[in-house]
Design a protein around this motif. Structure first.
Motif, PDB file in Angstrom:
ATOM      1  N   THR A 541      21.701  -4.863  -2.597  1.00 19.74           N
ATOM      2  CA  THR A 541      21.555  -6.405  -1.808  1.00 19.74           C
ATOM      3  C   THR A 541      22.569  -6.551  -1.509  1.00 19.74           C
ATOM      4  O   THR A 541      23.916  -6.008  -0.495  1.00 19.74           O
ATOM      5  CB  THR A 541      21.489  -6.827  -3.186  1.00 19.74           C
ATOM      6  OG1 THR A 541      23.403  -6.919  -4.153  1.00 19.74           O
ATOM      7  CG2 THR A 541      20.652  -7.311  -3.830  1.00 19.74           C
ATOM      8  N   ASP A 542      22.493  -7.744  -1.030  1.00 25.66           N
ATOM      9  CA  ASP A 542      23.477  -8.325  -0.402  1.00 25.66           C
ATOM     10  C   ASP A 542      25.503  -8.128  -0.584  1.00 25.66           C
ATOM     11  O   ASP A 542      26.763  -7.968  -0.282  1.00 25.66           O
ATOM     12  CB  ASP A 542      24.358  -9.863   0.338  1.00 25.66           C
ATOM     13  CG  ASP A 542      22.358 -10.364   1.618  1.00 25.66           C
ATOM     14  OD1 ASP A 542      22.443  -8.303   2.232  1.00 25.66           O
ATOM     15  OD2 ASP A 542      22.533 -10.888   1.705  1.00 25.66           O
ATOM     16  N   THR A 543      25.949  -8.250  -1.652  1.00 23.94           N
ATOM     17  CA  THR A 543      26.757  -8.547  -2.846  1.00 23.94           C
ATOM     18  C   THR A 543      26.786  -6.990  -3.800  1.00 23.94           C
ATOM     19  O   THR A 543      27.395  -6.562  -4.574  1.00 23.94           O
ATOM     20  CB  THR A 543      25.975  -9.452  -3.966  1.00 23.94           C
ATOM     21  OG1 THR A 543      25.255  -9.279  -4.505  1.00 23.94           O
ATOM     22  CG2 THR A 543      26.247 -10.909  -3.389  1.00 23.94           C
ATOM     23  N   PHE A 544      25.744  -5.699  -3.695  1.00 25.80           N
ATOM     24  CA  PHE A 544      26.113  -4.827  -4.615  1.00 25.80           C
ATOM     25  C   PHE A 544      25.455  -3.502  -3.672  1.00 25.80           C
ATOM     26  O   PHE A 544      24.131  -3.300  -3.143  1.00 25.80           O
ATOM     27  CB  PHE A 544      24.847  -5.230  -6.065  1.00 25.80           C
ATOM     28  CG  PHE A 544      24.859  -3.396  -6.586  1.00 25.80           C
ATOM     29  CD1 PHE A 544      26.265  -2.941  -6.904  1.00 25.80           C
ATOM     30  CD2 PHE A 544      23.865  -3.013  -6.202  1.00 25.80           C
ATOM     31  CE1 PHE A 544      26.382  -1.811  -7.766  1.00 25.80           C
ATOM     32  CE2 PHE A 544      23.859  -1.011  -7.205  1.00 25.80           C
ATOM     33  CZ  PHE A 544      24.980  -1.148  -7.642  1.00 25.80           C
ATOM     34  N   GLY A 545      25.907  -2.252  -3.728  1.00 27.74           N
ATOM     35  CA  GLY A 545      25.873  -1.378  -2.896  1.00 27.74           C
ATOM     36  C   GLY A 545      26.718  -0.365  -3.689  1.00 27.74           C
ATOM     37  O   GLY A 545      27.796  -0.337  -4.434  1.00 27.74           O
ATOM     38  N   MET A 546      26.272   1.484  -3.004  1.00 31.21           N
ATOM     39  CA  MET A 546      27.108   2.767  -3.694  1.00 31.21           C
ATOM     40  C   MET A 546      27.057   3.195  -2.559  1.00 31.21           C
ATOM     41  O   MET A 546      26.535   3.322  -1.384  1.00 31.21           O
ATOM     42  CB  MET A 546      25.796   3.234  -4.432  1.00 31.21           C
ATOM     43  CG  MET A 546      25.460   2.266  -5.839  1.00 31.21           C
ATOM     44  SD  MET A 546      25.197   3.192  -7.150  1.00 31.21           S
ATOM     45  CE  MET A 546      26.675   4.419  -7.135  1.00 31.21           C
ATOM     46  N   ARG A 547      28.006   3.912  -2.918  1.00 33.54           N
ATOM     47  CA  ARG A 547      28.236   5.292  -1.556  1.00 33.54           C
ATOM     48  C   ARG A 547      28.396   6.685  -1.700  1.00 33.54           C
ATOM     49  O   ARG A 547      29.011   6.796  -3.049  1.00 33.54           O
ATOM     50  CB  ARG A 547      29.709   4.910  -0.040  1.00 33.54           C
ATOM     51  CG  ARG A 547      30.590   4.324  -0.812  1.00 33.54           C
ATOM     52  CD  ARG A 547      31.369   4.622   0.394  1.00 33.54           C
ATOM     53  NE  ARG A 547      31.941   3.320   0.290  1.00 33.54           N
ATOM     54  CZ  ARG A 547      32.537   2.692   1.459  1.00 33.54           C
ATOM     55  NH1 ARG A 547      33.231   3.380   2.536  1.00 33.54           N
ATOM     56  NH2 ARG A 547      33.761   1.522   1.421  1.00 33.54           N
ATOM     57  N   ALA A 548      28.829   7.884  -1.207  1.00 35.34           N
ATOM     58  CA  ALA A 548      28.527   9.291  -1.165  1.00 35.34           C
ATOM     59  C   ALA A 548      29.184   9.527  -0.046  1.00 35.34           C
ATOM     60  O   ALA A 548      28.496   9.379   0.174  1.00 35.34           O
ATOM     61  CB  ALA A 548      27.735   9.114  -3.064  1.00 35.34           C
ATOM     62  N   THR A 549      29.995  10.932  -0.881  1.00 32.45           N
ATOM     63  CA  THR A 549      30.475  11.717   0.114  1.00 32.45           C
ATOM     64  C   THR A 549      30.615  13.558  -0.525  1.00 32.45           C
ATOM     65  O   THR A 549      30.732  13.063  -2.182  1.00 32.45           O
ATOM     66  CB  THR A 549      31.699  11.787   0.696  1.00 32.45           C
ATOM     67  OG1 THR A 549      32.601  11.704   0.111  1.00 32.45           O
ATOM     68  CG2 THR A 549      31.162  10.377   1.554  1.00 32.45           C
ATOM     69  N   VAL A 550      30.118  14.406   0.214  1.00 38.30           N
ATOM     70  CA  VAL A 550      30.800  15.790  -0.854  1.00 38.30           C
ATOM     71  C   VAL A 550      30.792  16.373   0.309  1.00 38.30           C
ATOM     72  O   VAL A 550      30.457  16.515   1.928  1.00 38.30           O
ATOM     73  CB  VAL A 550      29.310  16.497  -1.605  1.00 38.30           C
ATOM     74  CG1 VAL A 550      27.841  16.301   0.145  1.00 38.30           C
ATOM     75  CG2 VAL A 550      29.862  17.661  -2.337  1.00 38.30           C
ATOM     76  N   SER A 551      31.797  17.215   0.642  1.00 38.46           N
ATOM     77  CA  SER A 551      32.514  17.814   1.755  1.00 38.46           C
ATOM     78  C   SER A 551      33.285  18.849   1.683  1.00 38.46           C
ATOM     79  O   SER A 551      33.666  19.436   0.179  1.00 38.46           O
ATOM     80  CB  SER A 551      33.564  17.001   2.602  1.00 38.46           C
ATOM     81  OG  SER A 551      34.336  16.401   2.253  1.00 38.46           O
TER      82      SER A 551
END
Length: 830
Positions: A541-551
């Motif tokens: 939404t405009d006020t909720f999000g997620m992110r992730a990385t693997v490296s």
């Protein structure tokens, strides 16, 4: 400590002027203040919340509004996962202090200036409280705060994007680029015990044709601090009638910094409509002077005694005349008066109690020079290809000195002040970078890099390393405390590497961003490595999000780590011991498990969420880092006669060394933790308050080791040498002409190996008040550590009493032990 400033992370709601990390503002309402970041992406700049990895954005005011003179300290105050402490008696680490991001080594963090790799310092941290032992990181203190427009801290592995060293993260210092604005700043402060610091700084932008030239000059000095108590052995000597014993005999405190001059330039101009010339440069100098351990005139080995204080060490200056010098026994601390009188009256016999009866405490330091030049061209073709070509040269030199000491083998002819030599580091970087849109949603970046690193050891004056004739009689054969570099040790060692990389970013939808990077790097000493990175950011939404990385990532051993030799003096089980570092492929090292060094390799994983809870913006970020084949110094080994002979065959005089160690890829670790950041604004009390909370928890565990190379004590240091938990809470209240700031900082428990104990947590309070006298002039008063916290006493938390070494607090305190610092600052903007 990674702060998942996901899509809304790092969006920068400005944090307090005294320092808190700029935090996320989400795409809603009027509180949105988007910060644009260039770090962590090879494509077009994005808002911090659109990046796939966490990026903290720290404004220039966060640095300037602290009253300090050291950028390393200023960064520590605003980034909870960044640790740096004073280095009172730490050999060359006193000149360039090691700093740790997320509990990893100093050279696990890559430092950039304007997005370009900066050179590392010449100093190798031989004494680094475990976690930093043997590291060779950059000198962050070389960058003046007034030159900065902002600082971006990428809390994510980025070796696939930037190459070696980017395991813990990347710190990018963006220089000011104004072509007209300027400021003058004067700061003065002192500790409540009287030691002062002051800084004069000037920044000015100039319009140069179609471009700009932005110049910064800073001059600062800092008086040495002293928080020592008298050592019990020194007090006993004074009571016994010894002359020339200082009170205190040994100083514990921050070093003296003289003539700290920083000159920086940032520039750019349009050559044509599509081609820009750009670059930056710096030239810095400073002199740093610190202290060493006290040399007791009754038992210091190789100078005053050869048997721990049973008898005095007596030199026979005419050993072939058939007349022996008398044996002088010690009754406690008092030499036998008759035998000592015979020595004093015989010109052919000598004791250092004749020359320096009260013992001595060496002063160690160096003249540090730092310089760099970056030149580049960049532009865009008619087809939409963005390109950049740069050349960079950076150099750092630490020209050491050690005063008030001796080369004991020279007997009465020894100088007291020495030049033991220098370390030099030179880096040459050539880069070609390209990016282009493949479509409206896909951006491709690619490029190549060539780097050459050279580390040099410069020989010192002959008196700092030669055997002056008394070496065979048990006298030490080099400068006591920091032996000089001989021509056989001196030399230059270099390494070249080339790399190619590609990045791809895909805006799959308005809500989803996907990124991938791949880098191949080939080194001429240990081979090649290939690393990758995958990341995504999804806004539900405009006020909720997620992110992730693997490296995956890596850190290559430096030429200095692969080749340098050194002798340091440490307290080991209560005894002042000469400890040598020998090359890792030496036969003596190979017998204990040494050999050619290889790269450290890492696997990084991050997962974060960002959301708004009413007026409060929050980010929560988890990170997990596995580092295999970590590079550090081994345990200490006792030298055998066979080892001495072997080392002599290599041109290494180890006669003054009782123990030795070497670099090795000896263990694996797992580092995990999380960051929480929350910020909000409140309109009240006739103005507006910005509130910011930043919390970090980091846990490191040694998961594999060879106990013959890494003992339990070293494991304890690596796992607990810095606090697991740190947080700060900042309130910055702005009225029409007045600004009021308060910050509470928490530092968790930590382990100190030399004091031998776990030291308690502490809470510090900082206060600052600013008054806008006019639109241009601001006057500020402030105090750091208002409650005068100096940490738990070594009598309470340690196993080494304060009067044993004269140290009442832990020398590795994460916030220092100097106490309250009060300062005033005047800033004029034009």
């Amino acid at each position: 400590m990674r702060k998942f400033q996901p899509r809304a992370l790092a969006l920068a709601v400005a944090v307090a002027s005294l320092g808190s990390v700029t935090t996320p503002s989400f795409a809603q309402e009027d509180r949105l203040i988007e910060e644009i970041v260039t770090i962590g992406t090879r494509g077009k700049p994005r808002s911090a919340t659109d990046s796939v990895a966490a990026v903290d954005v720290i404004s220039a005011s966060d640095f300037v509004s602290q009253g300090g003179v050291d950028t390393s300290n200023l960064l520590r105050n605003v980034v909870p996962s960044f640790n740096v402490n004073d280095q009172p008696i730490s050999d060359a680490a006193t000149l360039v202090r090691p700093a740790n991001l997320r509990g990893l080594a100093p050279d696990h963090t890559l430092v950039l200036v304007n997005g370009q790799r900066r050179h590392r310092a010449a100093v190798i941290t031989w004494l680094g409280n475990g976690i930093s032992d043997g590291s060779q990181g950059p000198d962050i203190a070389a960058i003046p705060a007034l030159a900065l427009q902002s600082v971006e801290v990428l809390r994510d592995g980025a070796a696939a994007q930037y190459g070696s060293d980017a395991i813990a993260g990347v710190i990018n210092f963006n220089l000011k680029n104004s072509d007209s604005e300027g400021s003058v700043e004067a700061r003065y402060g002192q500790y409540t015990e009287g030691e002062y610091q002051y800084t004069l700084a000037y920044n000015q932008g100039f319009a140069i044709g179609d471009g700009f030239l932005n110049l910064t000059a800073e001059f600062s000095e800092a008086e040495a601090t002293d928080r020592s108590v008298q050592r019990s052995d020194a007090a006993g000597l004074i009571a016994a009638g010894y002359q020339g014993v200082n009170d205190p005999a040994q100083v514990w405190g921050s070093p003296e910094i003289d003539g700290d001059i920083k000159l920086w330039a940032n520039f750019g101009t349009q050559l044509t409509e599509s081609v820009e010339l750009f670059g930056n440069a710096n030239y810095n100098t400073k002199t740093v002077t610190g202290g060493f351990y006290y040399r007791n005139p009754t038992n210091r080995g190789g100078v005053y005694s050869a048997d721990g204080g049973e008898t005095l060490l007596i030199g026979d200056l005419t050993p072939n005349d058939g007349v022996d010098c008398p044996v002088v026994t010690l009754n406690g601390v008092t030499p036998d008066p008759d035998a000592f009188a015979q020595v004093a009256s015989d010109p052919n016999c000598f004791s250092f109690q004749e020359l320096i009866p009260g013992g001595f405490t060496p002063n160690f330091g160096g003249d540090v020079t730092d310089q760099s030049l970056l030149l580049g061209l960049r532009g865009e073709t008619d087809g939409g290809l963005f390109w950049s070509v740069t050349g960079y040269y950076g150099a750092n030199e630490a020209d050491f000195f050690i005063n008030n000491t001796v080369n004991a083998s020279l007997g009465p002819n020894t100088p007291r002040d020495f030049n033991p030599g220098a370390y030099e580091q030179q880096d040459l970087n050539l880069n070609a970078d390209f990016s282009m849109p493949l479509s409206d949603t896909v951006t491709l970046a690619f490029g190549a890099e060539y780097r050459n690193e050279e580390f040099s050891i410069v020989a010192g004056q002959a008196e700092s390393y030669i055997d002056g004739g008394l070496g065979t009689q048990g006298f030490s054969t080099s400068t006591n405390g920091f032996p000089g570099f001989s021509p056989t040790i001196a030399g230059s060692f270099d390494r070249a590497n080339t790399s190619v990389y590609t990045d791809l970013e895909w805006q799959a939808s308005d809500a989803l961003i996907v990124a991938a990077a791949l880098r191949y790097e080939d080194f001429d000493d240990f081979g090649s490595t290939t690393n990758y990175k995958l990341g995504m950011n999804y806004a539900f939404t405009d006020t909720f999000g997620m992110r992730a990385t693997v490296s995956s990532g890596f850190k290559a051993p430096t030429p200095g780590q692969s080749n340098a030799s050194n002798i340091s003096t440490q307290i080991i089980q209560g005894v002042l011991t000469n400890q040598g570092v020998i090359p890792p492929d030496s036969p003596a090292a190979r017998l204990r498990g040494g050999g050619p060094l290889g790269p450290e390799e890492s696997q990084n994983f991050t997962l974060g969420a960002y959301f708004s809870a009413g007026p409060v913006d929050v980010t929560l970020d988890y990170f997990d880092i596995d580092v295999d084949d970590r590079l550090s110094l081994s345990n200490d080994f006792v030298l055998t006669p066979e080892d001495l002979e072997t080392l002599a065959g290599q041109g290494i005089d180890a006669s003054d060394i009782s123990q030795f160690r070497f670099f090795t890829n000896q263990f694996d670790t797992n580092t995990s933790g999380f960051d929480v950041v929350a910020s909000w604004n409140t309109d009240w009390l006739g103005g507006s308050t910005n509130w910011n909370v930043a919390y970090n928890y980091t846990d490191t565990e040694v998961t594999r080791r060879n106990p013959n190379l890494l003992n339990d004590n070293r494991v304890n240091l690596i796992e607990n040498g810095t606090p697991d938990t740190r947080w700060n809470f900042t309130a910055n209240h702005q009225l029409e002409k007045v600004r009021l700031l308060a910050r509470v900082s928490y530092y968790g428990e930590f382990y100190d190996n030399e004091a031998g104990g776990e030291f308690d947590s502490n809470v510090l309070l900082d206060l600052e008040a600013g008054y806008n006298y006019s639109d241009a002039l601001t006057l500020t008063l402030g105090a750091r550590n208002v409650t005068d916290e100096q940490g738990c006493s070594t009598n309470v938390c340690g196993q080494t009493p304060a009067n044993a070494l004269g140290l009442p607090y832990s020398q590795f305190s994460p916030f220092g032990f100097n106490g309250t610092f009060v300062y005033a600052r005047a800033t004029y903007n034009f």
